[in-house]
Motif scaffolding. Structure first.
Motif, short mmCIF file in Angstrom:
data_model
loop_
_atom_site.label_atom_id
_atom_site.label_comp_id
_atom_site.label_asym_id
_atom_site.label_seq_id
_atom_site.Cartn_x
_atom_site.Cartn_y
_atom_site.Cartn_z
N GLU A 1 0.84 -1.24 0.03
CA GLU A 1 0.02 0.15 -0.08
C GLU A 1 0.90 1.33 0.05
OE1 GLU A 1 -3.98 1.57 2.16
OE2 GLU A 1 -2.93 0.10 3.15
N GLU A 2 1.86 1.22 0.71
CA GLU A 2 2.77 2.37 0.84
C GLU A 2 3.36 2.51 -0.52
OE1 GLU A 2 1.81 0.98 4.58
OE2 GLU A 2 2.69 -0.06 3.10
N SER A 3 3.99 1.67 -1.19
CA SER A 3 4.88 1.73 -2.47
C SER A 3 3.88 2.41 -3.68
CB SER A 3 5.24 0.56 -3.07
OG SER A 3 4.37 -0.44 -3.40
N LEU A 4 2.66 1.94 -3.38
CA LEU A 4 1.69 2.58 -4.59
C LEU A 4 1.29 3.93 -4.19
CD1 LEU A 4 -0.58 -0.55 -4.88
CD2 LEU A 4 0.85 0.31 -6.72
N GLN A 5 1.32 4.27 -2.88
CA GLN A 5 1.01 5.77 -2.65
C GLN A 5 2.03 6.74 -2.94
OE1 GLN A 5 0.38 5.36 1.75
NE2 GLN A 5 -1.80 4.93 1.29
N VAL A 6 3.44 5.99 -2.95
CA VAL A 6 4.47 6.82 -3.32
C VAL A 6 4.57 7.03 -4.72
CG1 VAL A 6 7.05 6.56 -3.64
CG2 VAL A 6 6.08 6.32 -1.33
N LEU A 7 4.30 5.85 -5.67
CA LEU A 7 4.14 6.34 -7.03
C LEU A 7 2.94 7.12 -7.53
CD1 LEU A 7 4.41 2.45 -8.11
CD2 LEU A 7 6.18 4.16 -8.23
N ALA A 8 1.70 6.91 -6.82
CA ALA A 8 0.75 8.07 -7.12
C ALA A 8 1.25 9.41 -6.92
CB ALA A 8 -0.59 7.80 -6.30
N ALA A 9 1.90 9.77 -5.64
CA ALA A 9 2.45 10.95 -5.20
C ALA A 9 3.40 11.31 -6.27
CB ALA A 9 2.91 10.95 -3.84
N ALA A 10 4.16 10.62 -7.06
CA ALA A 10 5.26 11.05 -7.89
C ALA A 10 4.53 11.31 -9.18
CB ALA A 10 6.37 10.00 -8.02
N GLY A 11 3.36 11.01 -9.54
CA GLY A 11 2.98 11.26 -10.83
C GLY A 11 2.23 10.17 -11.51
N ARG B 142 -3.83 -12.38 -3.51
CA ARG B 142 -2.98 -11.11 -3.23
C ARG B 142 -3.78 -10.17 -4.23
NH1 ARG B 142 1.61 -9.33 -0.63
NH2 ARG B 142 1.98 -7.15 -1.14
N VAL B 143 -4.38 -10.57 -5.31
CA VAL B 143 -4.71 -9.43 -6.26
C VAL B 143 -5.68 -8.47 -6.05
CG1 VAL B 143 -5.60 -9.22 -8.86
CG2 VAL B 143 -4.21 -11.26 -8.14
N PRO B 144 -6.79 -8.93 -5.13
CA PRO B 144 -7.85 -7.87 -4.85
C PRO B 144 -7.31 -6.90 -3.82
CG PRO B 144 -8.39 -10.11 -3.76
CD PRO B 144 -7.37 -10.39 -5.08
N GLN B 145 -6.40 -7.55 -2.90
CA GLN B 145 -5.84 -6.65 -1.95
C GLN B 145 -4.82 -5.67 -2.80
OE1 GLN B 145 -2.41 -8.33 0.78
NE2 GLN B 145 -3.59 -7.31 2.32
N ALA B 146 -3.95 -6.10 -3.77
CA ALA B 146 -3.20 -4.83 -4.43
C ALA B 146 -4.24 -4.07 -5.14
CB ALA B 146 -2.57 -5.62 -5.34
N ARG C 172 -6.48 1.42 -5.77
CA ARG C 172 -7.73 2.51 -5.53
C ARG C 172 -7.36 3.40 -4.66
NH1 ARG C 172 -10.04 2.08 -10.52
NH2 ARG C 172 -11.01 0.03 -10.92
N ARG C 173 -7.03 3.07 -3.27
CA ARG C 173 -6.76 3.93 -2.35
C ARG C 173 -5.81 5.10 -2.82
NH1 ARG C 173 -6.22 -0.07 2.78
NH2 ARG C 173 -8.28 -0.98 2.56
N ALA C 174 -4.99 4.68 -3.46
CA ALA C 174 -3.84 5.68 -3.90
C ALA C 174 -4.39 6.62 -4.98
CB ALA C 174 -2.52 4.93 -4.46
N GLY C 175 -5.51 6.41 -5.70
CA GLY C 175 -6.00 7.05 -6.53
C GLY C 175 -5.46 6.64 -7.89
N LEU C 176 -5.23 5.54 -8.37
CA LEU C 176 -4.62 5.10 -9.31
C LEU C 176 -5.70 4.27 -10.18
CD1 LEU C 176 -1.27 3.41 -8.06
CD2 LEU C 176 -1.44 5.42 -9.50
N LYS C 177 -5.70 4.30 -11.37
CA LYS C 177 -6.56 3.53 -12.41
C LYS C 177 -5.90 2.18 -12.36
CE LYS C 177 -8.72 6.92 -15.43
NZ LYS C 177 -9.02 7.15 -16.77
#
Length: 409
Positions: free
Chosen positions: A138-148, A175-179, A184-189
């Motif tokens: 969850e943290e890595s995806l949030q970092v990516l979303a924040a980076a653009g 693992r797929v639905p969790q990822a 989604r929480r990070a705002g990524l399509k």
């Protein structure tokens, strides 16, 4: 092992392109592809230019890769400028592999930041990374979303454990639905990749994978028929009779089921192997490939195309890094496409798109073939009368045959 690079002309050490590549550049989109050549495990069906830790050998390091990629970014900007190609902001950026998310999210963010500093991004640009479901947090995806980053494409491939086992996939279906939820929480399509026709996969298995993928509410789904590449582990298993061979009729039946299920789930085909909820959810980076736009490919084995010139980098990460350290282009070869080459590729790629291929762009032999394709129910008659070659449902199953008839020589 990874497939071989094509043959071609020597690529100049300074990376400078022929003068004609600047012609009309401002009318073409410019994108960036970043190849991350690392995987935790080599899947049995894969012949991509990727490497596990045991395959890399000395002189190639995941820890140093982000810095090497930034070296090529700087080289690319200089080579395009020296070639007279006007600077254009990037319309799309795509991190592929391999498994890009094996690198720390901060490394991917740093590569993107360097590219944006050099070229900028158009408003609303699409920035995608591929990922395995077990290679993100969850943290890595949030970092990516924040980076653009705006989009993540998960390699789900199947929801059925025994199919994943044949493919040598490392993630568990749970693992797929969790990822997806983290994305989604990070705002990524979210895009999901599926593979059909794996040896031993039943139609019930395939329906389960489709229904499971749809239950996650993806914006986009890619579904690819399994192709057995020579030299892969899976090809050897089939040759030894350990698993059954793939079957073209099985592929066709499963494609039809995919189109039915995905369509019922609200996703519509826009390219033979790709479905999206809306036009805004289509993969614009891949559309740029299919429509002949410009892109620079970063990384070992990556391919680039600018203004009718295509080139490809040295395959091994060690050779790739050594060239950049020496101040030279990492390109191993290149080709200048003739007008005929570009025409053939345009027909081959655009005929696969739902928007269709304008009949007026076809040579006389191709235009004469359209009537027969209508009679054989491979292209839509109403669209043909409107000046478009657009595949019917049956035509999508025989897209390669349609191309051969449009390009008889």
């Amino acid at each position: 092992m990874p497939s071989a690079l094509p043959l071609g002309l020597p690529a100049p050490a300074d990376g400078v392109l022929p003068e004609h590549t600047a012609n009309g550049a401002n009318a073409r989109n410019f994108g960036l592809y970043v190849h991350i050549p690392f995987c935790a495990v080599r899947c049995g069906y894969c012949d991509f230019n990727t490497y596990t830790a045991t395959e890399l050998g000395g002189g190639a390091s995941q820890d140093e890769y982000a810095g090497t990629a930034r070296q090529e970014l700087t080289f690319a900007a200089g080579a395009l400028s020296a070639s007279g190609v006007p600077r254009r902001p990037m319309s799309t950026v795509f991190f592929g592999g391999g498994t890009p998310t094996l690198l720390p999210a901060r490394d991917l963010a740093g590569i993107l930041a360097s590219a944006v500093e050099l070229w900028g991004l158009v408003p609303g640009a699409e920035v995608t990374t591929e990922a395995n479901p077990d290679s993100v947090t969850e943290e890595s995806l949030q970092v990516l979303a924040a980076a653009g980053f705006t989009r993540v494409s998960f390699g789900m491939q199947s929801a059925v454990p025994h199919v994943l086992q044949v493919l040598d996939r490392t993630h568990s279906p749970e693992r797929v639905p969790q990822a997806v939820e983290w994305a989604r929480r990070a705002g990524l399509k979210v895009s999901i990749d599926l593979i059909y026709g794996t040896p031993g996969e039943s139609m019930t298995d395939w329906r389960t994978s489709l229904e499971t993928a749809l239950s996650y509410g993806p914006d986009h789904v890619s579904a690819y028929a399994l192709i057995i590449e020579e030299g892969t582990k899976l090809a050897g298993r089939i040759r030894r009779g350990e698993v059954p061979a793939i079957d073209d009729d099985d592929h066709a039946d499963k494609y039809a089921v995919a189109d039915e299920k995905l369509g019922a789930g609200g996703l519509h085909w826009y390219e033979v192997s790709n479905w999206a909820l809306s036009v805004d959810d289509q993969c614009r980076h891949n559309l740029a490939y299919w429509k002949g736009d410009d892109w620079w490919g970063i990384g070992p084995g990556a391919h680039s195309h600018v203004g009718g010139v295509r080139w490809w980098n040295a395959k091994h990460p060690r050779a790739y890094a050594a060239a950049l350290d020496a101040g030279s282009s990492p390109a191993a070869g290149r080709e200048v496409l003739s007008a005929r080459d570009r025409y053939v590729e345009d027909v081959m790629l655009r005929v696969r798109l739902r928007e269709g291929l304008p009949t007026a762009t076809l040579e006389p032999e191709g235009r004469r073939a359209v009537a027969g394709l209508i009679a054989d129910r491979l292209v839509e008659p109403v669209d043909a009368f409107r000046g478009l070659v657009r595949l019917t449902d049956g035509g999508r199953l025989l897209a390669d045959a349609v191309v051969r008839r449009l390009l008889p020589d």
